[in-house]
Design an enzyme around this catalytic site. Structure first.
Site, short mmCIF file in Angstrom:
data_model
loop_
_atom_site.label_atom_id
_atom_site.label_comp_id
_atom_site.label_asym_id
_atom_site.label_seq_id
_atom_site.Cartn_x
_atom_site.Cartn_y
_atom_site.Cartn_z
N GLU A 60 0.89 -1.18 0.00
CA GLU A 60 0.00 0.00 0.00
C GLU A 60 0.91 1.21 0.00
OE1 GLU A 60 -3.11 -0.01 -0.27
OE2 GLU A 60 -3.88 -1.89 0.52
N CYS B 231 -2.31 9.07 2.48
CA CYS B 231 -2.03 8.52 1.15
C CYS B 231 -3.18 8.83 0.20
CB CYS B 231 -1.80 7.02 1.24
SG CYS B 231 -3.14 6.16 2.06
#
Ligand code: NAP
Length: 464
Positions: A228, A262
């Site tokens: 990720e 993110c």
């Protein structure tokens, strides 16, 4: 080498911890392997009972855990408390659903009986970032432990107290010793842990370079990984959108977690017909954000997590200005102790300028004007990343095109990108691979075993 907690609001070093010695690390790896041998045979009901207790611990002590997060990495306290609540949610989600997600799946074939069985892999190493210091860990740990794996956490070096607190939550919930352990080690020790034969797989949430490194080491070892990584999410606004709502959500989507998410919207791509109004509203709301001590209730923007992040951010803004960007507000550090940076809006940046394609990890927004949906989609996809994307429009054809053509792991129409335990989460392109959350997340670290049982006469029937 020691690992130190530094309060980003004051710059004060609060606590120092010793890294694990090679012997201590060995003891923990051996414990993980031994625990797995028995833990894998526990029932879903037993695991669910413990996971529900972990959720209760989180809920009962959300204020203390929230404070710990805020002091270690600077997010506003209210958001930190919500983070603890969201961790409880993911624990409950998997406590309630893991057995169904991992139930045998019967498949009709020429066999007497054939089916798919999901079995745990073993100790999984989780290399985690500081930005959501609880959530990132729980969204890995809840499914991993419910699947019968055991977890080894290498948390970011600036949040050691959060790492220990999480280990303690699972211990107090009744998970056996060794089911979830924190490894207080630096990034330089990850390679040796990954190469250890007792470690079955790894997941990393963090930057692209860290992801490349872990994936290449794991690749050599033929070990499964989930990555990720970063993002430079587009937030597209078309003329049919409710502009006031889009502006307010855009500001929130850029500045959530002090701009260090993110899936924060980082590039705002706005149709020329409404661009001026959007820009005006956006700048006004960015200017109005209250900067301050993240422990204060009224604070909307706290400090960035480390001094290095402020330096990097300032460098990126200077680079943008050097390549032609105009600063409409902000563009500099806040004159006070701690790692504060002003909410910043950059415009007139050429889409081809290198900084336009980089991830900006702080409260700095880049605005782009486009003439139509083709340009919007082209610009949105003109980045190496592909994590999330938001598009605001009430036009059904436009919605269909955004859903179909945006290169991202998720597309949110008329909303901001956010994670939810019930929906898969992850990216494409340089934002990584694999998925967390939902049924997809729990299936990442399991052996998807095919079972085929044929017809056969019993041995007694064969003998005369
Ligand atoms: P980072 O520097 O990559 O650190 C993340 C973790 O990786 C830390 O535990 C770090 O340890 C470790 N690490 C760093 N370099 C490594 C290496 N070469 N080998 C092995 N481990 C290594 O990232 P960050 O600055 O903490 O976090 C920000 C980044 O994470 C951003 O790019 C953000 O977009 C991304 N992120 C992605 C997601 C997602 O779900 N896609 C979620 C959150 C954040 P040390 O702390 O000891 O260096």
């Amino acid at each position: 080498m020691g690992i130190t907690t530094i309060n980003p609001t004051t710059g004060e070093a609060l606590k120092k911890f010793d890294e694990l010695s090679p012997d201590q690390l060995e003891t923990k790896l051996e414990l993980a392997a031994n625990t797995f041998r028995t833990y894998r045979h526990t029932s879903f009901a037993d695991r669910a009972r413990m996971m529900t207790r972990a959720a209760e611990n989180l809920e009962n002590e959300k204020h203390e855990f929230g404070r710990l997060m805020t002091i270690e990495m600077g997010k506003p306290l209210k958001a930190a408390i919500s983070e603890a609540e969201k961790c409880a949610l993911v624990c409950r989600y998997y406590a309630e659903n893991a057995e169904r997600h991992l139930a045998d799946q019967v498949v009709e074939t020429n066999a007497k009986r054939s089916y798919v069985r999901f079995q745990p892999l073993g100790p999984v190493l989780a290399v985690m970032p500081w930005n959501f210091p609880f959530w990132q860990v729980f969204r890995f740990a809840a499914p991993a432990l419910m699947a019968g794996n055991v977890g080894l956490l290498k948390h970011a070096s600036n949040v050691p107290q959060c790492a220990f607190a999480i280990e303690e939550i699972f211990r107090r919930a009744g998970f056996p010793e060794g089911a979830f352990q924190t490894l207080l080690i630096g990034a330089d020790k990850v390679e040796s842990v990954l190469k250890d034969s007792r470690v079955a797989a790894a997941t990393l949430t963090g930057s692209e370079p860290a992801g490349r490194s872990v994936a290449s080491i794991a690749g050599k070892e033929i070990k499964k990984t989930v990555l990720e990584l970063g993002g430079s999410d587009p937030f597209i606004v078309m003329p049919s959108a409710n502009l006031a709502e889009a502006v307010t959500t855009a500001v929130k989507a850029r500045t959530i977690n002090n701009g260090q998410s993110c899936i924060a919207a980082k590039r705002f791509i706005v149709d020329a017909k409404i661009y001026s109004s959007f820009e005006e509203g956006f700048v006004e709301e960015m200017k109005a954000l209250r900067i301050g001590d993240p422990l204060e209730e009224s604070t909307e923007i706290g400090p960035l997590a480390t001094a290095q992040i402020v330096n990097d951010l300032d460098e990126q803004v200077k680079k943008a200005v050097a390549s032609g960007a105009r600063v409409l507000t902000g563009g500099r550090r806040v004159n006070r102790p701690g790692n504060f940076y002003e909410p910043t809006v950059l415009v007139d940046l050429a889409p081809s300028a290198p900084v336009s394609c980089e991830e900006i990890f702080g409260p700095v927004a880049m605005l782009f004007r486009v003439n139509n949906i083709d340009e919007a989609i082209g610009l949105a996809n003109a980045t190496p990343f592909g994590l999330g994307a938001a598009a605001w429009t009430n036009n059904a054809d436009e919605q269909r095109r955004f859903i179909e053509e945006l290169e991202a792991g998720s597309v949110f129409i008329n909303g901001m990108v956010a994670s939810d335990p019930r929906l898969p989460f992850g990216g494409v392109k340089h934002s990584g691979y694999g998925r967390e959350l939902a049924e997809f997340g729990i299936r990442e670290f399991v052996n998807i075993k095919t079972v085929w049982i044929g017809e056969n006469k019993a041995a007694t029937e064969n003998t005369e």
